[in-house]
Design a protein around this motif. Sequence first.
Motif, PDB file in Angstrom:
ATOM      1  N   VAL A  13      -4.013  -0.458  -6.550  1.00  0.00           N
ATOM      2  CA  VAL A  13      -4.290  -0.781  -5.148  1.00  0.00           C
ATOM      3  C   VAL A  13      -5.570  -1.600  -5.012  1.00  0.00           C
ATOM      4  O   VAL A  13      -5.664  -2.472  -4.142  1.00  0.00           O
ATOM      5  N   PHE A  15       0.817  -1.206   0.000  1.00  0.00           N
ATOM      6  CA  PHE A  15       0.000   0.000   0.000  1.00  0.00           C
ATOM      7  C   PHE A  15       0.851   1.257   0.000  1.00  0.00           C
ATOM      8  O   PHE A  15       1.720   1.433   0.854  1.00  0.00           O
ATOM      9  N   PHE A  36      -4.438   5.562  -1.620  1.00  0.00           N
ATOM     10  CA  PHE A  36      -5.200   4.327  -1.837  1.00  0.00           C
ATOM     11  C   PHE A  36      -6.029   4.371  -3.118  1.00  0.00           C
ATOM     12  O   PHE A  36      -6.631   3.365  -3.499  1.00  0.00           O
ATOM     13  N   GLN A  96      -6.380  -7.897   1.393  1.00  0.00           N
ATOM     14  CA  GLN A  96      -5.593  -7.067   2.283  1.00  0.00           C
ATOM     15  C   GLN A  96      -6.531  -6.118   3.025  1.00  0.00           C
ATOM     16  O   GLN A  96      -7.674  -5.907   2.630  1.00  0.00           O
TER      17      GLN A  96
END
Length: 385
Positions: free
Chosen positions: A139, A130, A134, A148
């Motif tokens: 991502v 990351f 974001f 995640q």
Amino acid sequence: MAAGDATGLRALLTTHVSAGPLPGAVALVARGDRIEAAAVGSADAAGTTPLTRDSIFRIASITKPVVAAAVMTLVEEGRIALDAPVDEWLPELASPMVVRTPAGPVDDVVPAVRPITVFDLLTFRSGHGFPSDFSLPAVAPLFGELKQGPPQPQAVPAPDAWMAALSRIPLLCQPGDNWLYNLGSDILGVLIARVTGVTLPDFLAERVFEPLGMVDTGFEVPAGKRDRLPYYYRKGEAGGLELIDPPDGQWSTVPPFPSGAGGLVSTVDDWYAFARMLLADGTAGGRTLLSPASVRQMTTDHLTEPQREAGALFLEGQGWGFGGSVDVRNVDPWNVPGRYGWVGGTGTAAHITPSTGLVTILLTQLEAEGPVPSTLLRDFWRFAA
């Protein structure tokens, strides 16, 4: 070990628990052989079950230093090397592709200029993970395909399927270029299992938990101990609490994917045993788990200043060792250069300061609202400083 007067620590925790919505907290502060520990509040929002010093918590990202230490045992045995490409054991990463520009589409890629190494994974500079932004297109698959984010042990695919999904997701940057959060530790967990031929839970149990006497640490809570596992909450609407996981929930069985990034449960005394090993240059109870050189590598900052700045959302100016941050500044009362450790998204934190022998561990059952440390954490660090 001498016990300290925990009156001040208990008062600090009581202030925050009384203010709500935090149901409870357990903390430990050790200065050399002087230990202060306190348990305040309840395991549940209804207040029916008091927390105790041996309450077991979902510790989230303070799993990371433990997994980094496990990797270093393999390095010391010569089974892997820090500069070794990982594709021998992780063929899914043999020919990684990289997005041409971080903000570009996930199908606009170029080949990686060099292989990913063990060192890249330990320092979170493999190109996986990351960034501070974001919203970047690359991502989204980290959440959608790799699950995640907040720990959800039973929802993540088994390691081989997870690695296959990872192989289809491009890197955000070239190996070695930038620090990116979290994913490196999950990949290291798979690496340990592939190198050793045993599962990550079994390897950690044999090589870390048993030697250190970490009797309540693992990837599941057995039925006989579940009365010590608090309910796990997040803040809900109107200041209330929303239940995420009950004691017989996602940590009641070994997960398909044992997460090296955030899957463990533990207690303050178990993590303190791990901390004491690091402070004793890798030795505990007359047994050597790591060499002093390995401990120094774990607790030394390996980032450049631009890399620290790029990871500012998570690092707040700190550096990164293996599995944890390393303070490289002295701006706030708790920021002592050399302090090593990390925080967990389930409301946990654990740090050591090698120069002074200070250990601070705080465990709660309330999900963090983001990567910035909470007021409770900052007050706790001020108290311990």
